[in-house]
Design an enzyme around this catalytic site. Sequence first.
Site, PDB file in Angstrom:
ATOM      1  N   GLU A   1      69.834  41.102  39.493  1.00 42.06           N
ATOM      2  CA  GLU A   1      70.501  41.208  40.792  1.00 42.06           C
ATOM      3  C   GLU A   1      71.799  42.028  40.649  1.00 42.06           C
ATOM      4  O   GLU A   1      72.575  41.823  39.712  1.00 42.06           O
ATOM      5  CB  GLU A   1      70.804  39.792  41.272  1.00 42.06           C
ATOM      6  CG  GLU A   1      71.447  39.662  42.620  1.00 42.06           C
ATOM      7  CD  GLU A   1      71.660  38.188  43.002  1.00 42.06           C
ATOM      8  OE1 GLU A   1      71.903  37.923  44.182  1.00 42.06           O
ATOM      9  OE2 GLU A   1      71.573  37.320  42.097  1.00 42.06           O
TER      10      GLU A   1
ATOM     11  N   LYS B   1      68.409  40.104  50.352  1.00 39.14           N
ATOM     12  CA  LYS B   1      68.392  38.694  49.966  1.00 39.14           C
ATOM     13  C   LYS B   1      68.460  37.812  51.200  1.00 39.14           C
ATOM     14  O   LYS B   1      69.190  38.101  52.154  1.00 39.14           O
ATOM     15  CB  LYS B   1      69.576  38.409  49.035  1.00 39.14           C
ATOM     16  CG  LYS B   1      69.565  37.035  48.370  1.00 39.14           C
ATOM     17  CD  LYS B   1      70.666  36.951  47.319  1.00 39.14           C
ATOM     18  CE  LYS B   1      70.664  35.636  46.576  1.00 39.14           C
ATOM     19  NZ  LYS B   1      71.691  35.601  45.509  1.00 39.14           N
TER      20      LYS B   1
ATOM     21  N   CYS C   1      67.073  35.866  43.353  1.00 43.47           N
ATOM     22  CA  CYS C   1      67.818  34.734  42.816  1.00 43.47           C
ATOM     23  C   CYS C   1      67.680  33.445  43.622  1.00 43.47           C
ATOM     24  O   CYS C   1      66.676  32.749  43.527  1.00 43.47           O
ATOM     25  CB  CYS C   1      69.294  35.122  42.669  1.00 43.47           C
ATOM     26  SG  CYS C   1      70.207  33.993  41.569  1.00 43.47           S
TER      27      CYS C   1
ATOM     28  N   ASP D   1      27.967  14.537  17.937  1.00 49.22           N
ATOM     29  CA  ASP D   1      27.947  14.061  19.316  1.00 49.22           C
ATOM     30  C   ASP D   1      27.812  12.551  19.408  1.00 49.22           C
ATOM     31  O   ASP D   1      28.522  11.891  20.185  1.00 49.22           O
ATOM     32  CB  ASP D   1      26.798  14.733  20.086  1.00 49.22           C
ATOM     33  CG  ASP D   1      27.026  16.219  20.276  1.00 49.22           C
ATOM     34  OD1 ASP D   1      28.133  16.694  19.975  1.00 49.22           O
ATOM     35  OD2 ASP D   1      26.096  16.909  20.739  1.00 49.22           O
TER      36      ASP D   1
ATOM     37  N   TYR E   1      14.077  18.340  27.121  1.00 52.20           N
ATOM     38  CA  TYR E   1      13.937  17.825  28.484  1.00 52.20           C
ATOM     39  C   TYR E   1      13.261  16.452  28.444  1.00 52.20           C
ATOM     40  O   TYR E   1      12.215  16.264  27.838  1.00 52.20           O
ATOM     41  CB  TYR E   1      13.096  18.794  29.321  1.00 52.20           C
ATOM     42  CG  TYR E   1      13.165  18.529  30.802  1.00 52.20           C
ATOM     43  CD1 TYR E   1      14.224  19.026  31.559  1.00 52.20           C
ATOM     44  CD2 TYR E   1      12.180  17.788  31.433  1.00 52.20           C
ATOM     45  CE1 TYR E   1      14.302  18.785  32.919  1.00 52.20           C
ATOM     46  CE2 TYR E   1      12.247  17.540  32.790  1.00 52.20           C
ATOM     47  CZ  TYR E   1      13.305  18.046  33.534  1.00 52.20           C
ATOM     48  OH  TYR E   1      13.377  17.802  34.878  1.00 52.20           O
TER      49      TYR E   1
END
Length: 652
Positions: free
Chosen positions: A46, A115, A170, A362, A479
């Site tokens: 700024e 600003k 800012c 697992d 499956y």
Amino acid sequence: MNYGFIKVASAIPTVQVADCRQNIIGIESLIAQAEGRGVEIIVFPELCITGYTCQDLFRQQPLLDAAENSMMHLLDFSRQLDIISIVGLPIVAGDLLLNCAVVLQKGRILGVVPKTYLPNYGEFYEKRWFASSQDLRPTTLRFAGCTIEVSSRPQLFRTCDGAVFGVELCEDVWAPTPPSNGLALAGADLIFNLSASDELTGKHAYLKKLIAQQSARTITGYVYSSAGYGESTQDLVYGGNALIYEDGVLLAESDRFAMTSQMQVAQIDIDRLRSDRRNNTTFINAQRVMLGEQAEFIDTEIIQTRDFKLERDVDPHPFIPAASNMQETCDEILNIQVMALAKRITHTQTKTLIIGVSGGLDSTMALLVCARTYDKLKKDRKDIIGVTMPGFGTTDRTYTNAIALMKSLGITIREINISQSIMQHFEDIGHDPNVHDVTYENAQARERTQILMDLANQLHGMVIGTGDLSELALGWATYNGDHMSMYAVNTSIPKTLMQFLVRHVATEMDEAVAATLLDIVDTPISPELIPADEEGAIKQKTEDLVGPYELHDFFLYYFLRYGFGPRKIFILAQKAFANTSAERTVGNYDDETIIHWLQVFCRRFFSQQFKRSCLPDGPKVGSVSLSPRGDWRMPSDAVSSLWLREVESLGS
């Protein structure tokens, strides 16, 4: 944007208060450095041209004139540069003096952003010198040799390759409703903040949380530059903060209290941000507030294309928690699994848990969750029935680990050898047991599942599934065999995370149990459906057949989490697996290897959807899940040709 990335910079020049000529030299030097590094947009602090701490000197016409002359010099300097620069200086607009950000490129002012929120409390007195954008009527004026329009209307800047950015200054981000809220909802991918925030004890940590939260809430890349060395220390100190965030994650930050100029550079993934926005219906609904206040879009200049190189770090194991919060995250994951299973047990009034324990990764993870759940419910672990079912491919290593683990956890152990029943089954269906094909393998998996289901009926129990997210993605499950259970606690845990979690649990166990767990993690992943080799070692290794799980988990994360295609995933994988890491074990894979397994991933992911369409219940743990009732709904008949063609193009 190359592969959706844009390179940005936050720069902090050293300043001389009220010496615009000297300050512009420092700014130009940083712009030149950034241009050389391929930066597309750079932001400065700024009022960086004058210095923020000029105080009543802002009322002096010589300073205002010097600022304008310096802007003319900067415009001339930028004429041959592609980079977009955002700098701060005071601008007179009629009767008002405004604290402004000027966006410029190739010798042209693209826009001026005044600003909005001026701090006038504590150590700040900005209203003494400046007016707010809210006080401004739309004004056209001549400034630095250009005709510019200054107004309070929201402005969005669009680069030649489509990235959209907005600017705030800012205090704006400290307000209850920052301008960046509206800018993001209007389409800004990036927000640049020019700041001059002083340093106070504890303020820096708060500032970083504030910016991280704003970046996350608005799903933006947020680039922040705050004043540093050279500002007046009459009453305050400015430490210099260059911060770059992406969706709340810090990508780069400067060293505070440096006495030389600094610049932080990062590549922000616009594709990633836009993907999150599209998937976030709350963000989409919030955009309705912008319908009555349309932002002005300003197109930037066309620039030359450059060769692309991915410079940002890419984590090869995106599912594994960061070291900074490893303990907390691991405990959180385990608690999610435990609470999910506890609710299902109490709701169904289940008397026992039935789980097949193979000595593999697992089933080990699932068993650990079962034990913790029973402890949580203050139930006797003896009501957990661990069933080991040796078959044709079972090795001494996995069998021994399965028995040792069950004994150490104090559960009930059942051993049922399936070899005889499988041989009878082969005779019934006329299959030659010497032919080790898919029938040979899947018959064993289905026999084990039938045993578990029947035991559950017999013992008023619930069969706990052990399969993980990685196997679901690849369809690596039989499956109606290990594919099926009554509740699947590991359903959203990928293989790489599973290995990490079991290692973590091992650190909390006594030496003997820890040794068993670590040996299980180190055992090659295998369904053990093919007889062992002559030395009794595992012959059928899953990763030899379907590919390295660390690659597939990487593909899966970016495929599901952000919807990236093969080309983007390949670029990320190249970076992630280019080198070994000192902190984590990472495989090195060349381009040919990555492309090969990426092709396998795409082919299997599409062809195996039918298995995912009928999954048992299981808890979601992280941001990626394949539950057909929640995160992933896909037709089982979708074809993969579009993705496979993209993979094939990578090798050309």
